[in-house]
Scaffold this motif. Structure first.
Motif, short mmCIF file in Angstrom:
data_model
loop_
_atom_site.label_atom_id
_atom_site.label_comp_id
_atom_site.label_asym_id
_atom_site.label_seq_id
_atom_site.Cartn_x
_atom_site.Cartn_y
_atom_site.Cartn_z
N ALA A 1 0.84 -1.20 0.00
CA ALA A 1 0.00 0.00 0.00
C ALA A 1 0.87 1.25 0.00
CB ALA A 1 -0.92 -0.01 1.22
N LEU A 2 1.92 1.24 0.80
CA LEU A 2 2.85 2.36 0.84
C LEU A 2 3.52 2.56 -0.51
CD1 LEU A 2 4.31 4.50 2.55
CD2 LEU A 2 5.97 2.73 3.17
N ARG A 3 3.92 1.47 -1.14
CA ARG A 3 4.55 1.55 -2.47
C ARG A 3 3.61 2.19 -3.48
NH1 ARG A 3 4.43 -3.96 -5.12
NH2 ARG A 3 2.29 -3.18 -5.32
N ASP A 4 2.33 1.82 -3.44
CA ASP A 4 1.36 2.39 -4.38
C ASP A 4 1.20 3.89 -4.16
OD1 ASP A 4 0.97 -0.10 -5.43
OD2 ASP A 4 -0.96 -0.46 -4.46
N ALA A 5 1.14 4.31 -2.89
CA ALA A 5 0.98 5.73 -2.59
C ALA A 5 2.20 6.53 -3.02
CB ALA A 5 0.71 5.92 -1.10
N VAL A 6 3.39 5.98 -2.76
CA VAL A 6 4.63 6.65 -3.19
C VAL A 6 4.65 6.78 -4.71
CG1 VAL A 6 7.13 6.40 -3.35
CG2 VAL A 6 5.97 5.98 -1.18
N ALA A 7 4.27 5.72 -5.40
CA ALA A 7 4.26 5.75 -6.87
C ALA A 7 3.31 6.83 -7.38
CB ALA A 7 3.85 4.38 -7.41
N GLU A 8 2.17 7.02 -6.70
CA GLU A 8 1.21 8.04 -7.12
C GLU A 8 1.80 9.44 -6.95
OE1 GLU A 8 -2.10 9.41 -8.94
OE2 GLU A 8 -1.60 7.30 -8.63
N LEU A 9 2.46 9.69 -5.83
CA LEU A 9 3.06 11.00 -5.60
C LEU A 9 4.12 11.30 -6.66
CD1 LEU A 9 3.47 10.91 -1.71
CD2 LEU A 9 1.87 12.34 -3.02
N ARG A 10 4.94 10.32 -6.98
CA ARG A 10 5.97 10.52 -7.99
C ARG A 10 5.35 10.69 -9.38
NH1 ARG A 10 10.63 10.17 -5.56
NH2 ARG A 10 11.04 8.68 -3.87
N ALA A 11 4.28 9.96 -9.64
CA ALA A 11 3.62 10.06 -10.95
C ALA A 11 3.01 11.43 -11.16
CB ALA A 11 2.56 8.97 -11.08
N VAL A 12 2.37 12.00 -10.13
CA VAL A 12 1.80 13.34 -10.25
C VAL A 12 2.90 14.36 -10.52
CG1 VAL A 12 0.61 15.19 -9.02
CG2 VAL A 12 -0.24 12.84 -8.87
N ASP A 13 4.02 14.22 -9.82
CA ASP A 13 5.14 15.14 -10.03
C ASP A 13 5.65 15.06 -11.47
OD1 ASP A 13 7.33 16.89 -9.27
OD2 ASP A 13 8.60 15.11 -9.31
N LEU A 14 5.82 13.85 -11.98
CA LEU A 14 6.35 13.67 -13.33
C LEU A 14 5.34 14.04 -14.41
CD1 LEU A 14 8.19 10.25 -12.85
CD2 LEU A 14 9.27 12.46 -13.32
N THR A 15 4.09 13.72 -14.18
CA THR A 15 3.08 13.83 -15.23
C THR A 15 2.42 15.20 -15.29
OG1 THR A 15 2.64 11.47 -14.89
CG2 THR A 15 1.05 12.69 -16.21
N TYR A 16 2.32 15.89 -14.15
CA TYR A 16 1.55 17.13 -14.12
C TYR A 16 2.35 18.35 -13.67
CZ TYR A 16 -2.18 13.77 -14.55
OH TYR A 16 -2.97 12.74 -15.00
N GLY A 17 3.61 18.16 -13.28
CA GLY A 17 4.41 19.28 -12.81
C GLY A 17 4.54 20.37 -13.86
N PRO A 18 4.08 21.59 -13.59
CA PRO A 18 4.14 22.66 -14.61
C PRO A 18 5.55 23.08 -14.98
CG PRO A 18 3.42 23.53 -12.48
CD PRO A 18 3.44 22.05 -12.34
#
Length: 290
Positions: A83-100
């Motif tokens: 569960a922790l791995r999934d949450a960490v992956a989401e935080l990193r994905a938002v940074d990579l995918t949506y970071g302006p």
């Protein structure tokens, strides 16, 4: 005194937050501190019997996040780790995918008209939320008025936290706190088995007694505590604004609370009109700059 909230389309559960008489609490009995520039996690309490308690910090290009997870022992350490791995992956994905600030992110590609707003469902949801917050704040939160084009940065960190929290719930973790800077979202119970005890400190007057909250569902969003004056722009003039020292907003969803805090910081006292006595979101701090 209990704060009663109505359900909104942004919240998956109504917040449960209780103001606490600060004199009844010793510092050791608090779980979390939201300070002038960051957060602090108390180390005073061990996990209740039969519980697993995990703390993990994640660093991305834009923010540091702290996650506190609690689960029954039968859930298992492996499931908690997944569960922790999934949450960490989401935080990193938002940074990579949506970071302006990332030239290849969806937000940057949208600015260059390489994709349409509805090209990706999460991007469309992010744009819809920004539009809703522009309407809710009389245009004081306006992701389209930022120099360079569409920039959801005023609520992107909160949006990332809420998406990570959703991953935790999907994995079966229902007792957690996710913090970033002076922001947080919580659900369920702390390691000791009771509500999360959160001390929200005044943004500048460090000797003032903090507001103490007992929370089982809810979020606290803050704008203006980075130490950088002029980092929030008045969307009506395009000029930096600093009418307030800081603005802190309590509510069900951190992305929305962040947007309200950003808008309130920009608008100053006029923004207090957005918060009715029975509204889902309420300002905790909104102090003039001296």
């Amino acid at each position: 005194m209990r704060i009663e909230h109505r359900r909104t389309h942004w919240a998956d559960e109504q917040p449960r937050t209780r103001w606490v008489d600060q004199s009844a609490f010793r510092p050791a009995r608090l779980d979390l501190h939201l300070g002038a520039t960051n957060h602090r996690v108390e180390r005073s309490g061990a996990a209740a019997s039969g519980r697993i308690s995990v703390r993990h910090t994640v660093t991305t290009s834009t923010a540091d996040y702290t996650m506190l997870l609690n689960a029954p022992e039968w859930f298992g350490h492996r499931a908690v780790s997944e569960a922790l791995r999934d949450a960490v992956a989401e935080l990193r994905a938002v940074d990579l995918t949506y970071g302006p600030n990332r030239p290849d992110s969806l937000v940057s590609r949208l600015r260059r008209d390489e994709i349409s707003p509805d090209s990706y469902p999460p991007l469309a949801d992010l744009i819809d939320l920004c539009a809703a917050m522009r309407a809710a704040t009389d245009g004081w939160f306006d992701a389209w008025a930022v120099p360079g084009g569409f920039d959801p940065g005023g609520l992107l960190g909160g949006w990332a936290v809420e998406r990570a929290a959703a991953r935790l719930r999907a994995a079966g973790i229902h007792d957690y706190a996710v913090l970033s800077g002076a922001d947080l979202t919580v659900r369920g119970h702390a390691a000791h088995g009771g509500p999360w005890r959160v001390a929200v400190h005044h943004p500048t007057e460090t000797r003032r007694t903090p507001v103490v909250l007992e929370m089982t569902t809810g979020a606290v969003g803050t704008s203006g505590v980075t130490g950088r004056r002029g980092h929030v722009v008045d969307p009506h003039t395009g000029e930096p604004t600093d009418r307030l020292v800081a603005a802190t907003v309590l509510g069900p969803n951190l992305a929305v609370a962040d947007a309200y805090a950003t808008a309130l910081y920009a608008a100053g006292p006029a923004g207090l009109a957005w918060f009715r006595h029975d509204a889902d979101y309420r300002p905790l701090f909104a102090h003039h700059r001296r």
